[in-house]
Design an enzyme around this catalytic site. Sequence first.
Site, short mmCIF file in Angstrom:
data_model
loop_
_atom_site.label_atom_id
_atom_site.label_comp_id
_atom_site.label_asym_id
_atom_site.label_seq_id
_atom_site.Cartn_x
_atom_site.Cartn_y
_atom_site.Cartn_z
N GLY A 6 0.79 -1.23 0.00
CA GLY A 6 0.00 0.00 0.00
C GLY A 6 0.81 1.28 0.00
O GLY A 6 0.35 2.30 0.49
N SER A 7 2.01 1.25 -0.61
CA SER A 7 2.79 2.50 -0.65
C SER A 7 2.12 3.51 -1.59
O SER A 7 2.15 4.72 -1.34
CB SER A 7 4.25 2.25 -1.05
OG SER A 7 4.34 1.83 -2.37
N ASN A 8 1.48 3.03 -2.66
CA ASN A 8 0.72 3.96 -3.52
C ASN A 8 -0.51 4.49 -2.79
O ASN A 8 -0.85 5.67 -2.90
CB ASN A 8 0.31 3.27 -4.82
CG ASN A 8 1.45 3.27 -5.82
OD1 ASN A 8 1.78 4.31 -6.40
ND2 ASN A 8 2.06 2.11 -6.02
N ARG A 55 -6.30 -8.82 -8.04
CA ARG A 55 -7.42 -9.61 -8.57
C ARG A 55 -7.85 -8.96 -9.87
O ARG A 55 -7.90 -7.73 -9.97
CB ARG A 55 -8.63 -9.59 -7.63
CG ARG A 55 -8.40 -10.10 -6.25
CD ARG A 55 -8.13 -11.57 -6.17
NE ARG A 55 -9.19 -12.42 -6.69
CZ ARG A 55 -9.04 -13.73 -6.89
NH1 ARG A 55 -7.89 -14.31 -6.67
NH2 ARG A 55 -10.05 -14.45 -7.33
N GLU A 60 6.04 6.16 -9.29
CA GLU A 60 4.62 5.81 -9.09
C GLU A 60 4.01 6.76 -8.07
O GLU A 60 2.88 7.21 -8.22
CB GLU A 60 4.48 4.37 -8.61
CG GLU A 60 4.88 3.34 -9.65
CD GLU A 60 4.61 1.91 -9.20
OE1 GLU A 60 3.67 1.69 -8.44
OE2 GLU A 60 5.35 1.01 -9.63
N HIS A 119 0.58 0.79 -13.15
CA HIS A 119 1.29 -0.42 -13.59
C HIS A 119 2.78 -0.07 -13.72
O HIS A 119 3.12 0.98 -14.28
CB HIS A 119 0.72 -0.88 -14.93
CG HIS A 119 1.35 -2.13 -15.42
ND1 HIS A 119 1.06 -3.37 -14.87
CD2 HIS A 119 2.27 -2.35 -16.38
CE1 HIS A 119 1.78 -4.30 -15.49
NE2 HIS A 119 2.52 -3.71 -16.42
N GLU A 137 -11.65 -3.77 -20.12
CA GLU A 137 -11.79 -5.21 -19.90
C GLU A 137 -10.50 -5.99 -20.17
O GLU A 137 -10.39 -7.15 -19.79
CB GLU A 137 -12.98 -5.80 -20.69
CG GLU A 137 -13.00 -5.60 -22.18
CD GLU A 137 -13.19 -4.13 -22.59
OE1 GLU A 137 -12.69 -3.78 -23.67
OE2 GLU A 137 -13.81 -3.35 -21.84
C1 GRF Z 1 3.15 -1.30 -7.64
O1 GRF Z 1 4.36 -1.66 -8.23
C2 GRF Z 1 2.12 -1.04 -8.71
O2 GRF Z 1 2.66 -0.56 -9.88
C3 GRF Z 1 1.56 -2.43 -8.94
O3 GRF Z 1 1.54 -3.03 -7.66
C4 GRF Z 1 2.53 -2.43 -6.84
C5 GRF Z 1 1.84 -1.95 -5.61
O4 GRF Z 1 2.74 -1.48 -4.65
N1 GRF Z 1 0.27 -2.35 -9.56
P1 GRF Z 1 2.18 -0.81 -3.31
O5 GRF Z 1 1.29 -1.86 -2.62
O6 GRF Z 1 1.41 0.41 -3.69
O7 GRF Z 1 3.39 -0.50 -2.48
#
Ligand code: GRF
Length: 216
Positions: free
Chosen positions: A11-13, A90, A173, A108, A141
Amino acid sequence: MRIGILASGTGSNLQAILDGCASRSIPAEVAVVICNIPGVKALQRAESARVPAVLLPHQKFPNREEFDRELVLTLQEHRVDLVCLAGFMRLLGPVLLRAFHNRILNIHPSLLPAFPGLHAVRQALTAGVRVAGCTVHVVDEGTDTGPILIQAAVPVLDSDTEETLAARILVQEHRCYPRAIALWAEGRVQIEGRRVRITGAGPRPDHTLSSPELTD
Ligand code: GRF
């Protein structure tokens, strides 16, 4: 604008988005965080930020459709306008895609359309590319095929391993995702077929980011 975030892991994003909302660089609020795996750090992050956190373990549902239906209900209960996938492991089915048509974003770790799907960073290293990066796109999709909002590029170094390159991409990101959501919240994102137009852009495009190493 009310955001629903779906996460399965670190969950760093998610944290970058929570921080962006707290500092008002994203003019929106996180209405709910939904996780499908118990005990993950993403859940703790939501709780620390005092954001409603919901655990929906996918294996407790008889099939993808039932799981998706519960996701939709939970998102609707929290009056979510925009769904953000942040490391959600998922695939989404038509039930969710229809309920939130063109209102689901994903991040991504590659410069799409290169290297969609799993192990994108490993795919980039194997292919020997010199520039890698990340992409925020609208979910359709297909697997990582939807219209592209923002991309950021980073160099690939000869010494890179999957871990070092993934870490360099992750820094970008954390810039891109909050930026993309802010543009969305400001009503500046227009989807035209496969292309996304960012309206009201200044002289410096704010949807193509580079790491400092690339612009030096
Ligand atoms: C990230 O590399 C994102 O690009 C991918 O999953 C990872 C999630 O990382 N979809 P985090 O859980 O947000 O740290």
